[in-house]
Write a protein that holds these residues in place. Structure first.
Motif, mmCIF file in Angstrom:
data_model
loop_
_atom_site.group_PDB
_atom_site.id
_atom_site.type_symbol
_atom_site.label_atom_id
_atom_site.label_comp_id
_atom_site.label_asym_id
_atom_site.label_seq_id
_atom_site.Cartn_x
_atom_site.Cartn_y
_atom_site.Cartn_z
ATOM 1 N N ASP A 165 0.872 -1.192 0.088
ATOM 2 C CA ASP A 165 0.033 -0.023 -0.041
ATOM 3 C C ASP A 165 1.046 1.227 0.212
ATOM 4 N N LEU A 166 1.886 1.235 0.666
ATOM 5 C CA LEU A 166 2.614 2.320 0.838
ATOM 6 C C LEU A 166 3.302 2.846 -0.401
ATOM 7 N N GLN A 167 4.025 1.684 -1.103
ATOM 8 C CA GLN A 167 4.481 1.770 -2.480
ATOM 9 C C GLN A 167 3.625 2.336 -3.197
ATOM 10 N N GLU A 168 2.294 1.974 -3.337
ATOM 11 C CA GLU A 168 1.577 2.307 -4.308
ATOM 12 C C GLU A 168 1.226 3.940 -3.977
ATOM 13 N N ARG A 187 6.333 4.856 6.277
ATOM 14 C CA ARG A 187 5.382 5.518 7.172
ATOM 15 C C ARG A 187 5.794 6.696 7.411
ATOM 16 N N ASP A 188 7.017 6.918 7.695
ATOM 17 C CA ASP A 188 7.364 8.310 8.147
ATOM 18 C C ASP A 188 7.440 9.349 7.018
ATOM 19 N N GLU A 246 4.819 9.830 5.356
ATOM 20 C CA GLU A 246 3.304 10.294 5.418
ATOM 21 C C GLU A 246 2.680 10.594 3.732
ATOM 22 N N LEU A 247 2.623 9.277 3.210
ATOM 23 C CA LEU A 247 2.301 9.255 1.843
ATOM 24 C C LEU A 247 0.771 9.483 1.767
ATOM 25 N N GLU A 248 0.327 10.387 1.637
ATOM 26 C CA GLU A 248 -1.069 10.688 1.215
ATOM 27 C C GLU A 248 -1.292 10.339 -0.194
ATOM 28 N N TRP A 249 -2.608 9.820 -0.329
ATOM 29 C CA TRP A 249 -3.166 9.723 -1.906
ATOM 30 C C TRP A 249 -3.105 11.081 -2.449
ATOM 31 N N PRO A 250 -2.926 11.360 -3.667
ATOM 32 C CA PRO A 250 -2.689 12.631 -4.520
ATOM 33 C C PRO A 250 -4.364 13.142 -4.139
ATOM 34 N N GLU A 251 -4.457 14.771 -4.249
ATOM 35 C CA GLU A 251 -5.424 15.079 -4.269
ATOM 36 C C GLU A 251 -6.178 14.765 -5.811
ATOM 37 N N VAL A 252 -7.379 14.921 -5.929
ATOM 38 C CA VAL A 252 -8.109 14.740 -7.281
ATOM 39 C C VAL A 252 -8.017 16.030 -8.193
#
Lengths: 299, 299
Positions: free
Chosen positions: B60-63, B269-270, B272-278
């Motif tokens: 998940d984090l890599q994605e 984890r550090d 803090e990889l958020e999904w990109p905004e739309v």
């Protein structure tokens, strides 16, 4: 219930899905699951089980192929998997789920995007050729040189006589790969327009899927029939005994993944991949190893 | 018994294994398992379980990292994992077992062999630079530019002043990677000579392992102490806060894999990889999608 009832018949899948004489894309139901008929609705669960069972064999066969290449055997083979399909037909999922069990060191994945300005200055195969898999590798093309007879035909990015020339050039190119020891397997993931709508909608809705969505996807979707025609022509013109196309019904992801895996496995099994013969004197090396230990440990 | 008793403490591993001031390679026991002390001998089984638990999170984090790159975000990061160690120290196993759960589309693996004649005509970093990972990717170096201060030092392939120059050049090179958004993680898999002997013997004996054996491996093994010295110097000279080295005790494969995975996970984890905004108008795209369906299906 017995597993036999739903066991996928890879030979059935392999033959039924093959693009041969008289092939009509329009005859293929994207919802169908040839070679895998689970009577009681739990086909999906059983498919998942069968799918996992084969992971180890697939990884083993790839390693044997890789070992033969590392041992510099003159007949060391490779495999090229070409994946084509409309947006959201599941190409990425195939790579992740089918090839995820293979040692990533044995994979060479190339994703072909819109050609760059530099690439357009060359023949259409110029950017493709360097990515032919090295011996021992499974090369995967996520889209491919077929875009040059698909989107380029539909969008008229190239004149008809140039498109016409490309079918022959593709056949020659793939024959050269075959001649140098590469097994060429081509899969068209055949999704229906309703299923594509659902998947695109998911990409529009879900924050973890937005990044997969491109507003241009709808522009291509609107040309659905034109793409179907371009695929029909490309598939019938370029499906060769040594570089066949399979059309994989892809509305059910579990099925398309199982079918691709089954065909891939069968191909690798048929290659009769033996471990390479030993190339050194085992007694001598045992002796040298022992002596080196005495030296290091000061015994 | 409770899992808590044997849960690996990734922060302990991360700190204890880090190469910092006063580091001495000779102090590290290749049999040890810092941060993971299973009292009752079943540590290995529990480790296997913990290992699998983290697969999904790692994928998940890599994605997420990949998604940020695909969305063309200016801060899209990448990760570079450098793997070093003596022959049979487990570098290949780390790639297969730790990174096997990551989508192979997000990996860029480069294995550095003996330099070619052309490569030798250039600066030692010439062949390395093109393999710096693109944004969104986890790049993995199986051996690396560190060979140029390890085997090249031990074998005196380059004069001392050139070796000396290279430590600084490596630090500068890695700092450039860091400045452009790459997390640099370096792992030295620390195997003991007895364990290496067992593993090499297995390669000599087993038909499915022959291909991994090279008679030259013994030649390098005989220079064990010289390599230990070269590693000591390279590690202490090039472990930087932004591009640290960890020395991973590697006699127990389950441990080295768990430790590398824990450190990798903590790093991701550090970030803090958020999904990109739309980046598109969702209402508009829903509308366009619906209209395209009407057009295709003739409704």
């Amino acid at each position: 219930m017995g597993k036999n009832k739903v066991r996928v018949s890879s030979s059935v899948a392999r033959e039924q899905l093959l693009v041969g004489p008289g092939f009509k894309l329009a005859d293929i139901d994207p919802n169908s699951t040839p070679g895998f008929e689970g009577a009681n609705g739990d086909a999906k669960e059983l498919a998942a089980e069968l799918f996992l069972e084969r992971d180890e064999e697939l990884a083993d066969l790839q390693e044997r192929m890789y070992a033969r290449a590392r041992a510099d055997l003159p007949d060391a083979p490779s495999v090229l998997v070409v994946l084509q399909g409309m947006d959201a037909s599941g190409k990425g999922g195939i790579i992740r789920r089918v090839f995820g069990s293979v040692d990533p060191q044995g994979l060479a994945i190339k994703s072909f995007k819109s050609p760059t300005k530099e690439e357009l200055e060359h023949d259409f195969l110029w950017r493709v050729e360097p990515h032919a898999p090295k011996p021992g590798f499974i090369g995967i093309f996520d889209r491919s040189h077929y875009e040059d007879v698909l989107i380029q035909r539909v969008r008229e990015f190239a004149p008809p006589e140039e498109i016409e020339r490309r079918y022959g050039a593709i056949i020659d190119f793939e024959q050269r790969l075959v001649d140098s020891g590469t097994k060429v397997l081509k899969f068209m993931l055949h999704v229906g327009p309703e299923e594509q709508e659902e998947r695109l909608l998911e990409r529009i809705e879900r924050p973890d899927k937005h990044w997969k969505y491109n507003t241009g996807d709808i522009d291509e979707r609107e040309l659905w029939d034109e793409y179907a025609e371009a695929y029909q022509i490309a598939l019938e013109r370029t499906s060769m005994p040594n570089a066949p196309w399979w059309v994989i019904p892809a509305n059910k992801k579990w099925y398309s993944r199982l079918a691709v895996k089954a065909i891939l496995l069968r191909t690798l099994r048929d290659m009769e991949l033996e471990w390479p013969e030993v190339t050194f004197d085992q007694d001598e090396e045992r002796e040298r190893l022992e002596q080196s230990t005495a030296k290091i440990l000061g015994e």
